[in-house]
Design a protein around this motif. Sequence first.
Motif, PDB file in Angstrom:
ATOM      1  N   HIS A 148       5.565  -2.010  -4.694  1.00 47.86           N
ATOM      2  CA  HIS A 148       5.184  -0.200  -4.696  1.00 47.86           C
ATOM      3  C   HIS A 148       5.680   0.936  -4.311  1.00 47.86           C
ATOM      4  CE1 HIS A 148       2.522  -2.984  -2.904  1.00 47.86           C
ATOM      5  NE2 HIS A 148       2.734  -3.433  -1.963  1.00 47.86           N
ATOM      6  N   HIS A 192       2.178   5.545  -6.116  1.00 49.61           N
ATOM      7  CA  HIS A 192       1.400   6.140  -5.122  1.00 49.61           C
ATOM      8  C   HIS A 192       2.052   7.605  -5.018  1.00 49.61           C
ATOM      9  CE1 HIS A 192      -0.061   2.120  -3.235  1.00 49.61           C
ATOM     10  NE2 HIS A 192       1.205   1.848  -3.920  1.00 49.61           N
ATOM     11  N   THR A 228       1.974   6.569   4.385  1.00 48.98           N
ATOM     12  CA  THR A 228       1.839   6.035   3.524  1.00 48.98           C
ATOM     13  C   THR A 228       2.708   4.768   3.204  1.00 48.98           C
ATOM     14  OG1 THR A 228       2.128   8.260   2.577  1.00 48.98           O
ATOM     15  CG2 THR A 228       1.778   6.628   0.818  1.00 48.98           C
ATOM     16  N   VAL A 232       0.398   1.452   2.934  1.00 46.14           N
ATOM     17  CA  VAL A 232      -0.009   0.315   1.700  1.00 46.14           C
ATOM     18  C   VAL A 232       0.304  -0.979   2.058  1.00 46.14           C
ATOM     19  CG1 VAL A 232       2.147  -0.270  -0.214  1.00 46.14           C
ATOM     20  CG2 VAL A 232       1.373   2.308   0.262  1.00 46.14           C
TER      21      VAL A 232
END
Length: 239
Positions: A148, A192, A228, A232
């Motif tokens: 990520h 992201h 965030t 995630v």
Amino acid sequence: MITTLIDLLLAPVYFYQGKFVRDHIVMLPEPEGERKGIIGSGKQISLLVVGDSSAAGVGTSSQEEALLGNILTNLDDIFEISYCLLAKTGARTRHVITRLKRQPEKSYELAVTALGVNDVTAGLSQKEWISDQRELYGVLREKFRVEHILVSGLPPVSEFPALPQPLRWFLGRSARTFNTALEHLCEEEGCHYIPPDDVNADVSMMASDGFHPGPGVYKAWGREIARTIRLVRDQSAQG
């Protein structure tokens, strides 16, 4: 067309104002503190933070007050975090790519990037910068097996007190166009994107040099990144 003509006419002004800022801006040091370690308790995650002086925490007195410290503070109650910070004042995206390629291979679940202002002030074209960003994500995924990638948008350069007009307007406009392109790239690459508006920090909270974030900005920024990361992780657990 009109904007291009204005830029051509003002090019000498931009050049001399930029030189003046570089020669006279107060050079704040990078803060002391741990840039690598393990903290917290709970589920294990690994985090790599890369970037420029903002990632390094310039504008604060310690890493605890900086971006890294604020991310960790908002996560260490539920995660055991293995973290590493690779950031340097003046770094552009290309510099970070070069540095990462020289690092030993290691796996990180998450990576946070904070880059772009130095690319803008160096006069890099949007096309060149997006190409560098795309390569950066490739290096993070291929060499460091990052699952990520959280990408910080450029800050509101048009409001930086250290920059005189019309240079402030010119660089601010460039930063906004970079952000638009960056958001589209993140959609394409499955990253992201962290919009600067989501940080919700007042420009009056900037550092004394009028160019870097102050502790209040880092606090809001770190909190948003941590939020965030939690999201995630929750989505990964459910998927």
